[in-house]
Design an enzyme around this catalytic site. Structure first.
Site, PDB file in Angstrom:
ATOM      1  N   LYS A   1       2.915  11.769 -11.102  1.00 51.29           N
ATOM      2  CA  LYS A   1       2.202  10.764 -11.900  1.00 51.29           C
ATOM      3  C   LYS A   1       3.119   9.571 -12.057  1.00 51.29           C
ATOM      4  CE  LYS A   1      -0.799  13.170 -15.166  1.00 51.29           C
ATOM      5  NZ  LYS A   1      -0.987  13.444 -16.597  1.00 51.29           N
TER       6      LYS A   1
ATOM      7  N   LYS B   1       6.019  23.425 -14.794  1.00 54.62           N
ATOM      8  CA  LYS B   1       5.247  22.209 -14.487  1.00 54.62           C
ATOM      9  C   LYS B   1       4.743  22.247 -13.040  1.00 54.62           C
ATOM     10  CE  LYS B   1       4.649  17.339 -14.753  1.00 54.62           C
ATOM     11  NZ  LYS B   1       5.027  16.042 -15.256  1.00 54.62           N
TER      12      LYS B   1
ATOM     13  N   ASN C   1      -0.688  18.065 -21.270  1.00 58.98           N
ATOM     14  CA  ASN C   1      -0.825  16.994 -22.254  1.00 58.98           C
ATOM     15  C   ASN C   1      -0.826  17.505 -23.686  1.00 58.98           C
ATOM     16  OD1 ASN C   1      -1.132  14.696 -20.479  1.00 58.98           O
ATOM     17  ND2 ASN C   1      -3.033  15.679 -19.826  1.00 58.98           N
TER      18      ASN C   1
ATOM     19  N   HIS D   1       0.228  15.359 -26.627  1.00 60.45           N
ATOM     20  CA  HIS D   1       0.235  13.965 -26.169  1.00 60.45           C
ATOM     21  C   HIS D   1      -0.973  13.154 -26.641  1.00 60.45           C
ATOM     22  CE1 HIS D   1       3.464  15.428 -23.661  1.00 60.45           C
ATOM     23  NE2 HIS D   1       3.697  14.220 -23.194  1.00 60.45           N
TER      24      HIS D   1
ATOM     25  N   GLU E   1       9.633  18.061 -24.539  1.00 66.34           N
ATOM     26  CA  GLU E   1       8.832  18.486 -23.371  1.00 66.34           C
ATOM     27  C   GLU E   1       9.224  19.912 -22.967  1.00 66.34           C
ATOM     28  OE1 GLU E   1       6.409  16.517 -22.571  1.00 66.34           O
ATOM     29  OE2 GLU E   1       7.025  14.408 -22.483  1.00 66.34           O
TER      30      GLU E   1
ATOM     31  N   HIS F   1       0.987  10.245 -27.864  1.00 70.09           N
ATOM     32  CA  HIS F   1       0.922   8.947 -27.184  1.00 70.09           C
ATOM     33  C   HIS F   1       0.436   7.854 -28.127  1.00 70.09           C
ATOM     34  CE1 HIS F   1       0.811  10.109 -22.630  1.00 70.09           C
ATOM     35  NE2 HIS F   1       2.016   9.770 -23.025  1.00 70.09           N
TER      36      HIS F   1
ATOM     37  N   HIS G   1       9.424   8.697 -26.911  1.00 73.01           N
ATOM     38  CA  HIS G   1       8.307   9.468 -26.359  1.00 73.01           C
ATOM     39  C   HIS G   1       8.334  10.931 -26.850  1.00 73.01           C
ATOM     40  CE1 HIS G   1       5.223  10.736 -23.527  1.00 73.01           C
ATOM     41  NE2 HIS G   1       6.013  11.747 -23.204  1.00 73.01           N
TER      42      HIS G   1
ATOM     43  N   ARG H   1       0.808  -1.232   0.000  1.00 76.73           N
ATOM     44  CA  ARG H   1       0.000   0.000   0.000  1.00 76.73           C
ATOM     45  C   ARG H   1       0.839   1.279   0.000  1.00 76.73           C
ATOM     46  NH1 ARG H   1      -3.309  -2.688   3.727  1.00 76.73           N
ATOM     47  NH2 ARG H   1      -4.981  -3.761   2.633  1.00 76.73           N
TER      48      ARG H   1
ATOM     49  N   ARG I   1      -4.215  21.245 -15.273  1.00 82.55           N
ATOM     50  CA  ARG I   1      -3.103  20.285 -15.462  1.00 82.55           C
ATOM     51  C   ARG I   1      -3.184  19.571 -16.817  1.00 82.55           C
ATOM     52  NH1 ARG I   1      -0.330  15.902 -11.247  1.00 82.55           N
ATOM     53  NH2 ARG I   1       1.278  15.317 -12.713  1.00 82.55           N
TER      54      ARG I   1
ATOM     55  N   GLU J   1      -5.529  16.641 -11.963  1.00 78.46           N
ATOM     56  CA  GLU J   1      -5.819  16.837 -13.383  1.00 78.46           C
ATOM     57  C   GLU J   1      -7.314  16.930 -13.714  1.00 78.46           C
ATOM     58  OE1 GLU J   1      -2.919  15.047 -16.066  1.00 78.46           O
ATOM     59  OE2 GLU J   1      -4.550  14.651 -17.460  1.00 78.46           O
TER      60      GLU J   1
HETATM   61  N1  LIG Z   1       5.160  10.882 -15.129  1.00 78.76           N
HETATM   62  C1  LIG Z   1       5.122  11.897 -15.951  1.00 78.76           C
HETATM   63  O1  LIG Z   1       4.607  12.969 -15.612  1.00 78.76           O
HETATM   64  C2  LIG Z   1       5.752  11.764 -17.302  1.00 78.76           C
HETATM   65  C3  LIG Z   1       5.967  12.911 -18.075  1.00 78.76           C
HETATM   66  C4  LIG Z   1       6.603  12.758 -19.306  1.00 78.76           C
HETATM   67  C5  LIG Z   1       6.998  11.504 -19.746  1.00 78.76           C
HETATM   68  N2  LIG Z   1       6.761  10.409 -18.976  1.00 78.76           N
HETATM   69  C6  LIG Z   1       7.198   9.069 -19.398  1.00 78.76           C
HETATM   70  O2  LIG Z   1       8.615   9.051 -19.496  1.00 78.76           O
HETATM   71  C7  LIG Z   1       8.980   8.003 -20.382  1.00 78.76           C
HETATM   72  C8  LIG Z   1      10.110   8.461 -21.275  1.00 78.76           C
HETATM   73  O3  LIG Z   1      11.211   8.817 -20.474  1.00 78.76           O
HETATM   74  P1  LIG Z   1      12.693   8.925 -21.069  1.00 78.76           P
HETATM   75  O4  LIG Z   1      12.666   9.626 -22.358  1.00 78.76           O
HETATM   76  O5  LIG Z   1      13.539   9.447 -19.980  1.00 78.76           O
HETATM   77  O6  LIG Z   1      13.035   7.406 -21.447  1.00 78.76           O
HETATM   78  P2  LIG Z   1      13.883   6.254 -20.753  1.00 78.76           P
HETATM   79  O7  LIG Z   1      13.678   6.197 -19.311  1.00 78.76           O
HETATM   80  O8  LIG Z   1      13.600   5.037 -21.553  1.00 78.76           O
HETATM   81  O9  LIG Z   1      15.397   6.684 -21.024  1.00 78.76           O
HETATM   82  C9  LIG Z   1      15.856   6.785 -22.343  1.00 78.76           C
HETATM   83  C10 LIG Z   1      17.113   5.933 -22.597  1.00 78.76           C
HETATM   84  O10 LIG Z   1      18.248   6.626 -22.067  1.00 78.76           O
HETATM   85  C11 LIG Z   1      18.999   5.766 -21.206  1.00 78.76           C
HETATM   86  N3  LIG Z   1      19.576   6.649 -20.191  1.00 78.76           N
HETATM   87  C12 LIG Z   1      18.909   7.298 -19.221  1.00 78.76           C
HETATM   88  N4  LIG Z   1      19.724   8.152 -18.573  1.00 78.76           N
HETATM   89  C13 LIG Z   1      20.947   8.005 -19.140  1.00 78.76           C
HETATM   90  C14 LIG Z   1      22.190   8.631 -18.905  1.00 78.76           C
HETATM   91  N5  LIG Z   1      22.336   9.625 -18.021  1.00 78.76           N
HETATM   92  N6  LIG Z   1      23.247   8.227 -19.652  1.00 78.76           N
HETATM   93  C15 LIG Z   1      23.095   7.262 -20.601  1.00 78.76           C
HETATM   94  N7  LIG Z   1      21.929   6.668 -20.898  1.00 78.76           N
HETATM   95  C16 LIG Z   1      20.860   7.040 -20.168  1.00 78.76           C
HETATM   96  C17 LIG Z   1      17.988   4.776 -20.692  1.00 78.76           C
HETATM   97  O11 LIG Z   1      18.627   3.594 -20.280  1.00 78.76           O
HETATM   98  C18 LIG Z   1      17.112   4.565 -21.928  1.00 78.76           C
HETATM   99  O12 LIG Z   1      17.720   3.641 -22.794  1.00 78.76           O
HETATM  100  C19 LIG Z   1       7.748   7.591 -21.127  1.00 78.76           C
HETATM  101  O13 LIG Z   1       7.311   6.344 -20.650  1.00 78.76           O
HETATM  102  C20 LIG Z   1       6.724   8.655 -20.758  1.00 78.76           C
HETATM  103  O14 LIG Z   1       5.416   8.162 -20.762  1.00 78.76           O
HETATM  104  C21 LIG Z   1       6.164  10.531 -17.759  1.00 78.76           C
HETATM  105 ZN   LIG Z   2       5.388  13.511 -22.219  1.00 77.28          ZN
END
Ligand SMILES: NC(=O)c1ccc[n+]([C@@H]2O[C@H](COP(=O)([O-])OP(=O)(O)OC[C@H]3O[C@@H](n4cnc5c(N)ncnc54)[C@H](O)[C@@H]3O)[C@@H](O)[C@H]2O)c1
Ligand SMILES: [Zn+2]
Length: 347
Positions: free
Chosen positions: A130, A209, A227, A230, A172, A234, A250, A108, A223, A219
């Site tokens: 999120k 943000k 998006n 997106h 972003e 998405h 992404h 939990r 908020r 949201e």
């Molecule tokens: N929660 C939220 O509010 C929110 C907002 C925007 C996006 N997201 C989510 O975030 C995700 C995308 O995140 P992302 O683009 O960071 O992708 P990711 O976490 O897959 O990282 C991208 C790649 O970079 C590598 N990597 C990460 N840091 C590194 C570093 N410092 N040096 C070398 N390699 C590194 C990772 O291993 C991966 O292969 C999506 O799933 C999206 O839905 C969430």
């Molecule tokens: Zn995003």
């Protein structure tokens, strides 16, 4: 900053993390990292951590799944991790979203901290609470709002981030300007990527943000503006995730989504043609073109029907009302979508 948890930004923030962990008397500390962040980032963090266990996961969006969570929950149970433990999510948005979800659901809810390592996670995903995972064909289909104990943003981690990932995160950054900062956008356009100071870029995005999230944590209204790009983005990301071929990251999908949703804003008279061209040429300068053939449109539109902002089977998107302002809950029809995709495809 206006958040219920502290956000530290800088290259010398880990002594603070060390202090904060020591003050809490956690029963165990678990570090969740993917294969790349374990190799490239963990070595910079390890000396600030007390005794801990590392749980490594496979990198990439296709592992942001229930089956990865199950493996982690099984390990946590095996390690007899209790409710007074801490999980540190060291990675990009995938590790942060999935690790936050794992922590929020396990017994939990146990404490977690976000230590983002991509530009995308530093500027966006690590802030706002999120957390979630993808399920079946839909992005972030399972998830909840759950606040971290703290967020530690260390820009030095970006030194090892591949260029394609850096650009993906830049989407972003652009989004935050387009939805909330007209003057900042004008300035951004005059700078080349080399001229941009990364730490201030991160501070700017986090500030926007956090300010928006503070007004509407769950949201219900404002908020939703985060998006922008997106609804279509998405769906495109999910569509390409379903294949073994070329992946669309992404941020790359959001960049396409922002061009298309700007076009729909233009179709509805909310943006001028000049503003549309300004936005789409800036994005096209920084992002490579992905070919999205006409026969995929109906599949992508079907995926848009899964969007969490929809109501009564209507696709409700976020459009721009001039640059720097948004209009939420705008109906996006199939015709709007097709016209916007054709605009994107034309180059
Ligand atoms: N929660 C939220 O509010 C929110 C907002 C925007 C996006 N997201 C989510 O975030 C995700 C995308 O995140 P992302 O683009 O960071 O992708 P990711 O976490 O897959 O990282 C991208 C790649 O970079 C590598 N990597 C990460 N840091 C590194 C570093 N410092 N040096 C070398 N390699 C590194 C990772 O291993 C991966 O292969 C999506 O799933 C999206 O839905 C969430
Ligand atoms: Zn995003």
């Amino acid at each position: 900053m206006n958040t219920p948890y502290p956000i530290y930004i800088g290259n010398d923030i880990f002594p603070q993390l060390e202090k904060e962990i020591a003050a809490e008397n956690y029963t165990q500390v678990i570090v969740l990292a993917d294969e790349n962040t374990y190799r490239d980032c963990y070595p910079f963090l390890v000396s600030y951590l007390p005794k801990h266990q590392v749980i490594p996961i496979l990198a990439g969006e296709k592992h942001k799944t229930l089956s990865t969570c199950e493996k982690i929950w099984a390990l946590l149970s095996e390690l007899a991790v209790d409710r007074k433990a801490l999980i540190i999510n060291l990675g990009g948005g995938v590790v942060g979203d999935l690790g936050g979800f794992v922590a929020a659901v396990y017994k939990r809810g146990i404490a977690f901290m976000q230590v983002p390592t991509t530009l995308l996670a530093m500027c966006d995903a690590s802030v706002g609470g999120k957390v979630g995972i993808d399920f079946l064909a839909a992005k972030n289909q399972l998830g909840l709002f759950s606040m971290p104990k703290a967020v530690y943003i260390c820009p030095k981690f970006l030194n090892t981030l591949p260029q394609r990932e850096w650009i993906s995160g830049f989407a972003e950054v652009i989004k935050h300007y387009l939805i909330a900062d007209y003057l900042g956008w004008k300035k951004l356009k005059t700078l080349s990527l080399n001229e941009i100071e990364v730490e201030s870029l991160i501070r700017h995005a986090v500030n926007i943000k956090a300010t928006i999230v503070a007004q509407d944590m769950n949201e219900q209204h404002i908020r939703k503006s985060l998006n922008f790009g997106h609804t279509i983005g998405h769906a495109i990301e999910s569509y390409f995730l379903g294949f073994d071929g070329e992946k669309v990251l992404h941020g790359e999908a959001v960049a396409i989504g922002m061009i298309c949703e700007s076009h729909i804003s233009f179709q509805k008279g909310l943006l001028t043609e000049k503003e549309l061209i300004e936005i789409s040429s800036y994005i096209r300068t920084h992002f490579r073109h992905h070919s999205i053939p006409f026969f995929t449109y109906s599949h992508i539109f079907d995926l848009m029907l899964q969007d969490k902002k929809n109501q009564n089977y209507l696709i409700l998107g976020v459009l721009l009302k001039g640059i720097g302002q948004v209009k939420i809950n705008e109906i996006i029809s199939f015709e709007n979508f097709v016209e916007s995709m054709n605009y994107y495809q034309k180059k």
